[in-house]
Design a protein around this motif. Structure first.
Motif, mmCIF file in Angstrom:
data_model
loop_
_atom_site.group_PDB
_atom_site.id
_atom_site.type_symbol
_atom_site.label_atom_id
_atom_site.label_comp_id
_atom_site.label_asym_id
_atom_site.label_seq_id
_atom_site.Cartn_x
_atom_site.Cartn_y
_atom_site.Cartn_z
ATOM 1 N N ALA A 151 0.831 -1.212 0.000
ATOM 2 C CA ALA A 151 0.000 0.000 0.000
ATOM 3 C C ALA A 151 0.863 1.257 0.000
ATOM 4 O O ALA A 151 0.571 2.229 -0.707
ATOM 5 N N VAL A 152 1.935 1.227 0.794
ATOM 6 C CA VAL A 152 2.861 2.366 0.817
ATOM 7 C C VAL A 152 3.537 2.530 -0.542
ATOM 8 O O VAL A 152 3.703 3.650 -1.038
ATOM 9 N N GLY A 153 3.927 1.392 -1.148
ATOM 10 C CA GLY A 153 4.558 1.446 -2.463
ATOM 11 C C GLY A 153 3.635 2.019 -3.520
ATOM 12 O O GLY A 153 4.071 2.775 -4.398
ATOM 13 N N MET A 154 2.358 1.691 -3.435
ATOM 14 C CA MET A 154 1.404 2.230 -4.398
ATOM 15 C C MET A 154 1.250 3.736 -4.204
ATOM 16 O O MET A 154 1.182 4.497 -5.178
ATOM 17 N N TYR A 155 1.237 4.167 -2.946
ATOM 18 C CA TYR A 155 1.054 5.595 -2.659
ATOM 19 C C TYR A 155 2.298 6.408 -3.036
ATOM 20 O O TYR A 155 2.185 7.520 -3.569
ATOM 21 N N VAL A 156 3.490 5.847 -2.767
ATOM 22 C CA VAL A 156 4.727 6.592 -2.991
ATOM 23 C C VAL A 156 5.260 6.414 -4.411
ATOM 24 O O VAL A 156 5.617 7.387 -5.081
ATOM 25 N N TYR A 157 5.320 5.129 -4.857
ATOM 26 C CA TYR A 157 5.946 4.842 -6.149
ATOM 27 C C TYR A 157 4.939 4.536 -7.258
ATOM 28 O O TYR A 157 5.330 4.256 -8.385
ATOM 29 N N LYS A 158 3.645 4.555 -6.913
ATOM 30 C CA LYS A 158 2.593 4.255 -7.884
ATOM 31 C C LYS A 158 2.689 2.827 -8.429
ATOM 32 O O LYS A 158 2.287 2.552 -9.560
ATOM 33 N N THR A 159 3.226 1.913 -7.631
ATOM 34 C CA THR A 159 3.314 0.517 -8.042
ATOM 35 C C THR A 159 1.974 -0.171 -7.794
ATOM 36 O O THR A 159 1.232 0.201 -6.875
ATOM 37 N N PRO A 160 1.631 -1.202 -8.582
ATOM 38 C CA PRO A 160 0.347 -1.886 -8.388
ATOM 39 C C PRO A 160 0.327 -2.684 -7.086
ATOM 40 O O PRO A 160 1.372 -3.117 -6.593
ATOM 41 N N LEU A 161 -0.853 -2.854 -6.555
ATOM 42 C CA LEU A 161 -1.004 -3.643 -5.335
ATOM 43 C C LEU A 161 -0.811 -5.123 -5.646
ATOM 44 O O LEU A 161 -1.461 -5.671 -6.540
ATOM 45 N N GLN A 162 0.072 -5.768 -4.895
ATOM 46 C CA GLN A 162 0.329 -7.196 -5.047
ATOM 47 C C GLN A 162 0.331 -7.843 -3.677
ATOM 48 O O GLN A 162 1.181 -7.537 -2.843
ATOM 49 N N PHE A 163 -0.621 -8.732 -3.446
ATOM 50 C CA PHE A 163 -0.705 -9.441 -2.181
ATOM 51 C C PHE A 163 -0.300 -10.895 -2.409
ATOM 52 O O PHE A 163 -0.991 -11.646 -3.095
ATOM 53 N N GLY A 164 0.824 -11.283 -1.811
ATOM 54 C CA GLY A 164 1.288 -12.655 -1.965
ATOM 55 C C GLY A 164 2.241 -12.828 -3.124
ATOM 56 O O GLY A 164 2.098 -13.748 -3.920
ATOM 57 N N MET A 165 3.205 -11.948 -3.237
ATOM 58 C CA MET A 165 4.196 -12.067 -4.297
ATOM 59 C C MET A 165 4.991 -13.367 -4.129
ATOM 60 O O MET A 165 5.155 -13.854 -3.002
ATOM 61 N N PRO A 166 5.493 -13.938 -5.219
ATOM 62 C CA PRO A 166 6.324 -15.141 -5.097
ATOM 63 C C PRO A 166 7.480 -14.958 -4.120
ATOM 64 O O PRO A 166 7.856 -15.889 -3.406
ATOM 65 N N ALA A 167 8.043 -13.744 -4.088
ATOM 66 C CA ALA A 167 9.148 -13.470 -3.162
ATOM 67 C C ALA A 167 8.690 -13.591 -1.714
ATOM 68 O O ALA A 167 9.460 -14.024 -0.844
ATOM 69 N N THR A 168 7.455 -13.232 -1.440
ATOM 70 C CA THR A 168 6.929 -13.341 -0.079
ATOM 71 C C THR A 168 6.790 -14.798 0.331
ATOM 72 O O THR A 168 7.082 -15.169 1.478
ATOM 73 N N PHE A 169 6.345 -15.639 -0.597
ATOM 74 C CA PHE A 169 6.266 -17.078 -0.318
ATOM 75 C C PHE A 169 7.641 -17.616 0.050
ATOM 76 O O PHE A 169 7.798 -18.347 1.034
ATOM 77 N N ASP A 170 8.660 -17.256 -0.741
ATOM 78 C CA ASP A 170 10.023 -17.700 -0.447
ATOM 79 C C ASP A 170 10.476 -17.218 0.923
ATOM 80 O O ASP A 170 11.078 -17.975 1.689
ATOM 81 N N ALA A 171 10.193 -15.945 1.230
ATOM 82 C CA ALA A 171 10.624 -15.370 2.504
ATOM 83 C C ALA A 171 9.936 -16.056 3.687
ATOM 84 O O ALA A 171 10.574 -16.309 4.721
ATOM 85 N N ILE A 172 8.664 -16.375 3.547
ATOM 86 C CA ILE A 172 7.925 -17.043 4.616
ATOM 87 C C ILE A 172 8.502 -18.421 4.901
ATOM 88 O O ILE A 172 8.755 -18.784 6.060
ATOM 89 N N ILE A 173 8.708 -19.200 3.849
ATOM 90 C CA ILE A 173 9.247 -20.556 4.034
ATOM 91 C C ILE A 173 10.656 -20.504 4.599
ATOM 92 O O ILE A 173 11.011 -21.273 5.504
ATOM 93 N N LEU A 174 11.491 -19.585 4.085
ATOM 94 C CA LEU A 174 12.864 -19.464 4.582
ATOM 95 C C LEU A 174 12.883 -19.048 6.048
ATOM 96 O O LEU A 174 13.679 -19.576 6.837
ATOM 97 N N ALA A 175 12.010 -18.115 6.424
ATOM 98 C CA ALA A 175 11.943 -17.678 7.821
ATOM 99 C C ALA A 175 11.490 -18.820 8.727
ATOM 100 O O ALA A 175 12.039 -19.001 9.827
#
Length: 222
Positions: A151-175
């Motif tokens: 949400a912050v990225g969309m407000y600041v950088y105008k990036t699209p909202l993405q919930f559950g990016m592949p990178a987040t899946f990797d980070a969750i499993i690694l953590a």
């Protein structure tokens, strides 16, 4: 999602050979349910992302962690760990947001995933104190952190909202893997040190029993 899939595959192999069974039992999770959890995570990774309105969702990185977070929170409630679980969740979300916002713009996704995964896993081990609290924080805190940072990225950088990016899946499993490895590794070291200490005390006691001061008393009496 390569990192997450590789780690999930490794956990599945360890479960198959019974090596990781004790870890899941310490959560109160049955052996068959452990296979279901790992298999579901692997299966969800192959479900393509979909878009609802202006938001892109990924099942493996968003919905699956939320479902398992609910399961872990139920287990935490049964074990009296809810307060600690919510604390770890808040810490994880704040840490995820901080690292992602600071590092993601200047680093590759893989670097960001590795930093977040290891850092959140280690911090959740230190703050959570128990495996179930750490898992609650990881599986709920990271999706919450991603929603806020997106949400912050969309407000600041105008990036699209993405919930559950592949990178987040990797980070969750690694953590999750990092946290469990720390719990098991530190516990193994403590057991080794305790066993070594007990063996030393036993050896000292046996030596003391073998020594009889009266045996040499007659020489001094003379």
């Amino acid at each position: 999602m390569i990192i997450g899939l590789v780690l999930c595959g490794l956990v599945a192999v360890l479960l198959f050979f019974g090596i990781a069974e004790r870890v899941f039992k310490s959560f109160g999770v049955a052996y068959w349910l452990a296979f279901v959890i790992v298999g579901t995570l692997i299966g969800c990774a192959f479900i393509p992302s979909f878009t609802v309105g202006a938001v892109q969702f990924n099942v493996a990185g968003f919905f699956a962690p939320l479902v398992f977070a609910a399961v872990f929170f139920v287990l935490a409630g049964r074990m009296g760990e809810l307060a600690r679980a919510f604390t770890v969740t808040a810490v994880t979300a704040a840490l995820y947001i901080s690292v992602w916002m600071l590092i993601e713009p200047i680093a590759f996704d893989t670097v960001t995933v590795i930093i977040i995964g290891f850092l959140c896993g280690a911090v959740d081990y230190l703050v959570g104190k128990t495996k179930i609290a750490a898992m609650c924080g990881i599986f709920l805190g990271m999706p919450i952190g991603e929603v806020i940072s997106s949400a912050v990225g969309m407000y600041v950088y105008k990036t699209p909202l993405q919930f559950g990016m592949p990178a987040t899946f990797d980070a969750i499993i690694l953590a999750a893997v990092t946290s469990i490895v720390l719990f098991e590794g530190i516990a193994a070291i403590k057991r080794f040190m305790n066993n070594k200490h007990r063996a030393k005390l036993k050896s000292t006691a046996e030596t003391a029993n073998e020594f009889d001061p009266d045996e040499y008393k007659k020489y001094f009496d003379e």
